[in-house]
Design a protein around this motif. Structure first.
Motif, PDB file in Angstrom:
ATOM      1  N   GLY A  72      33.310  -3.479  34.100  1.00 28.99           N
ATOM      2  CA  GLY A  72      34.593  -3.748  33.157  1.00 28.99           C
ATOM      3  C   GLY A  72      34.968  -2.985  32.652  1.00 28.99           C
ATOM      4  O   GLY A  72      35.450  -1.657  31.399  1.00 28.99           O
ATOM      5  N   GLN A  73      33.713  -1.390  33.433  1.00 27.91           N
ATOM      6  CA  GLN A  73      35.137   0.115  32.841  1.00 27.91           C
ATOM      7  C   GLN A  73      36.181   0.325  32.970  1.00 27.91           C
ATOM      8  O   GLN A  73      37.024  -0.572  34.316  1.00 27.91           O
ATOM      9  CB  GLN A  73      34.467   0.970  33.632  1.00 27.91           C
ATOM     10  CG  GLN A  73      33.994   2.945  33.012  1.00 27.91           C
ATOM     11  CD  GLN A  73      33.381   3.415  32.734  1.00 27.91           C
ATOM     12  OE1 GLN A  73      32.053   3.133  34.817  1.00 27.91           O
ATOM     13  NE2 GLN A  73      32.412   4.537  32.117  1.00 27.91           N
ATOM     14  N   GLU A  74      37.383   1.109  32.821  1.00 27.52           N
ATOM     15  CA  GLU A  74      38.285   1.188  32.880  1.00 27.52           C
ATOM     16  C   GLU A  74      39.195   2.569  33.217  1.00 27.52           C
ATOM     17  O   GLU A  74      38.587   3.291  32.427  1.00 27.52           O
ATOM     18  CB  GLU A  74      39.628   0.494  31.269  1.00 27.52           C
ATOM     19  CG  GLU A  74      39.260  -1.310  31.062  1.00 27.52           C
ATOM     20  CD  GLU A  74      40.030  -1.155  29.783  1.00 27.52           C
ATOM     21  OE1 GLU A  74      41.018  -0.207  29.355  1.00 27.52           O
ATOM     22  OE2 GLU A  74      39.509  -2.195  29.553  1.00 27.52           O
ATOM     23  N   VAL A  90      40.173  -1.859  36.284  1.00 30.84           N
ATOM     24  CA  VAL A  90      39.341  -2.573  35.821  1.00 30.84           C
ATOM     25  C   VAL A  90      38.005  -2.494  36.736  1.00 30.84           C
ATOM     26  O   VAL A  90      37.859  -3.810  38.066  1.00 30.84           O
ATOM     27  CB  VAL A  90      39.530  -3.321  34.957  1.00 30.84           C
ATOM     28  CG1 VAL A  90      37.973  -4.189  34.005  1.00 30.84           C
ATOM     29  CG2 VAL A  90      40.369  -3.745  33.815  1.00 30.84           C
ATOM     30  N   ASP A  92      34.966  -4.203  38.662  1.00 32.04           N
ATOM     31  CA  ASP A  92      34.877  -5.828  38.470  1.00 32.04           C
ATOM     32  C   ASP A  92      32.866  -5.915  38.079  1.00 32.04           C
ATOM     33  O   ASP A  92      32.386  -4.733  38.129  1.00 32.04           O
ATOM     34  CB  ASP A  92      34.373  -6.576  39.961  1.00 32.04           C
ATOM     35  CG  ASP A  92      33.787  -5.427  41.512  1.00 32.04           C
ATOM     36  OD1 ASP A  92      32.467  -5.203  40.415  1.00 32.04           O
ATOM     37  OD2 ASP A  92      33.989  -6.138  42.908  1.00 32.04           O
ATOM     38  N   LYS A  93      32.355  -6.940  38.202  1.00 27.93           N
ATOM     39  CA  LYS A  93      30.744  -6.633  37.745  1.00 27.93           C
ATOM     40  C   LYS A  93      29.623  -6.334  39.034  1.00 27.93           C
ATOM     41  O   LYS A  93      28.825  -6.570  38.433  1.00 27.93           O
ATOM     42  CB  LYS A  93      30.312  -8.631  37.861  1.00 27.93           C
ATOM     43  CG  LYS A  93      30.131  -9.344  38.794  1.00 27.93           C
ATOM     44  CD  LYS A  93      30.156 -11.191  39.666  1.00 27.93           C
ATOM     45  CE  LYS A  93      30.049 -11.375  40.564  1.00 27.93           C
ATOM     46  NZ  LYS A  93      29.472 -13.272  40.310  1.00 27.93           N
ATOM     47  N   LYS A 120      35.422   2.613  27.804  1.00 24.42           N
ATOM     48  CA  LYS A 120      34.203   1.976  27.723  1.00 24.42           C
ATOM     49  C   LYS A 120      33.379   1.832  29.033  1.00 24.42           C
ATOM     50  O   LYS A 120      33.309   0.690  29.444  1.00 24.42           O
ATOM     51  CB  LYS A 120      35.397   0.729  27.758  1.00 24.42           C
ATOM     52  CG  LYS A 120      36.669   0.440  27.130  1.00 24.42           C
ATOM     53  CD  LYS A 120      37.534  -1.255  27.207  1.00 24.42           C
ATOM     54  CE  LYS A 120      38.003  -1.260  26.647  1.00 24.42           C
ATOM     55  NZ  LYS A 120      39.078  -2.243  26.800  1.00 24.42           N
TER      56      LYS A 120
END
Length: 465
Positions: A72-74, A90, A92-93, A120
């Motif tokens: 989720g880091q941008e 972004v 991914d998991k 984030k």
């Protein structure tokens, strides 16, 4: 590694200076890029990195891949005050991300720092994006070429003047390496005359063999010396029947790369990229001697890549990728060393010497160039943009040409002492190493891009007409 794209930890102020960004420009870019507050949660344990796949040229599209990010880091990419990514990338998991960016047609050749502005949680980092020179093929009419497919995973070759045989090493894949051969090749027909698969590595149950990489011949003792890079060892084989003469214990040399034999003094020298020493062996007694501890003019420890021996002047040449230095060892004077910084180069990898003219040829994989250096004072006489991933170089006194294998560009380039490109020839996939026979012939070996690669795993003889 072909692209020399590395994440480098720096302070925020250093990031701004390195990327050529003013505080005002960066603030404006961040305001446009993020709706979140300017001071959100910082990432205290950032492990993300970005890499470019393949070779990047001006006017092309660079494929970037990232890993190690927090899911989720941008990420926004910035270069010289400009946003390269219209929208935030972004993760991914699995913490991975990817994107393509257009490289301007007028982009300068060289390494360009790109800022990764991350949120984030937040941090900033830099990765180096290398734009390589595109050198057109030329001079094919000046050479006679003969090529032959051998075995998978070719690495290096060495010629025996006494027995008129070419020895070639091969190793396939990453550990556990189960496929490797030492191959005996007819230099005229390029046909395989004999081969041997190294024995299994003791103490392992995964099938890994004592894979062979670097190679040189000892005609005085009738042997072939090889480096077992994956097991940090050295092995000696008989030239006559390829029987194992001696396998040194694992760990005798950390991740050995090249080996060169000095028949005059019964010595073998082995380089190690991760150590600040050159290992030394007695080729007659087959014992290990005290290593040569190398010096550096930097605060970092040097790590040795290629080796070149000037037997007439009793000098050993090597280059350090970690400190970008040329190191000359006087073997007759208690291993006294002369250390020259090499400006305008990154990731030094290959080295060779023209003893007669006191010129040293240095191939720089990280900056895609060949430098011709005055061996007496370290001055750079010529700086030639040679092609992506200039990896290895060898100077041939018979033709007065140096041959450079460039992995990324897929070429072998002949250069004279004036710094002029005499020919830039197709080297197939991933050219890896060039050796000589002392009779005006050069032997190029290259590696593979995959199982369907028709230009891979070949030995090519080059002869100047």
């Amino acid at each position: 590694m072909l692209i020399n794209v590395n994440c480098i930890r720096r302070t925020p102020a250093a990031l701004l200076r390195k990327a050529g960004l003013s505080a005002a420009v960066l603030s404006l870019s961040l305001a446009n890029a993020f709706a979140a507050p300017a001071f959100d949660q910082p990432d205290a344990d950032f492990r993300g990195s970005l890499n470019a796949a393949g070779v990047v040229y001006a006017g092309s599209e660079a494929q970037l891949a990232g890993r190690g990010f927090t899911p989720g880091q941008e990420v926004i990419l910035l270069q010289n005050g400009h946003t390269l990514t219209p929208q935030a990338l972004v993760a991914d998991k699995e913490g991975n991300l990817s994107t393509k960016i257009a490289i301007p047609a007028d982009a300068a050749v060289g390494v360009h720092p790109v800022v990764m502005q991350v949120s984030k949680p937040s941090t900033a980092d830099i990765f180096n994006l290398k734009v390589s020179p595109k050198v057109e093929l030329s001079g094919q009419d000046k050479f006679e070429l003969q090529s032959q497919h051998l075995v998978p995973g070719l690495y290096q070759s060495a010629y025996s003047p006494k027995n008129k045989v070419l020895f070639v090493t091969s190793a396939v894949g990453r550990p556990p390496v189960k496929q490797s051969q030492l191959v005996k090749v007819n230099p005229k027909t390029l046909a395989v005359e004999a081969s041997v698969t190294p024995a299994a590595q003791k103490g392992r149950d995964d099938g890994q063999v004592q894979a062979v990489y670097g190679v040189d011949v000892d005609d005085k003792q009738g042997n072939v010396w090889v480096t077992n890079t994956r097991s940090s060892s050295i092995a000696v084989y008989s030239q006559k029947d390829l029987k194992l003469v001696k396998q040194f214990e694992d760990g005798v040399v950390s991740h050995p790369r090249d080996v060169v034999v000095d028949e005059k003094t019964d010595r073998a020298y082995v380089s190690s990229p991760g150590a600040n020493t050159i290992a030394v062996f007695d080729t007659k007694k087959l014992t290990q001697l005290d290593p040569i501890e190398l010096q550096s003019k930097t605060r970092n420890k040097p790590g040795t890549m290629s080796l070149a021996l000037d037997a007439e002047k009793d000098r050993l040449y090597t280059v350090s990728a970690s400190t970008n230095e040329l190191i000359i060892v006087d073997l007759k004077n208690d291993n006294a060393q002369t250390v020259f910084p090499v400006p305008g180069a990154r990731g030094l990898a290959g080295v060779s010497v023209d003893s007669k003219n006191d010129q040293v040829y240095v191939a720089a994989q990280g900056s895609d160039n060949l430098l011709i250096i005055n061996a007496k004072d370290g001055s750079v006489q010529h700086d030639i943009k040679i092609g992506a991933g200039a990896l290895n170089v060898v100077f041939d006194p018979e033709t007065s040409l140096a041959y450079v294998a460039s992995r990324g560009a897929g070429t072998v380039t002949a250069v004279n002492g004036k710094g002029e490109i005499v020919a830039n020839l197709d080297g197939g996939s991933f050219p890896n190493h060039v050796s000589l026979d002392g009779e005006g012939n050069a032997y190029l070996v290259n590696k593979s891009k995959g199982k369907d690669d028709q230009t891979a795993d070949r030995v090519t003889r080059l002869h100047l007409k």
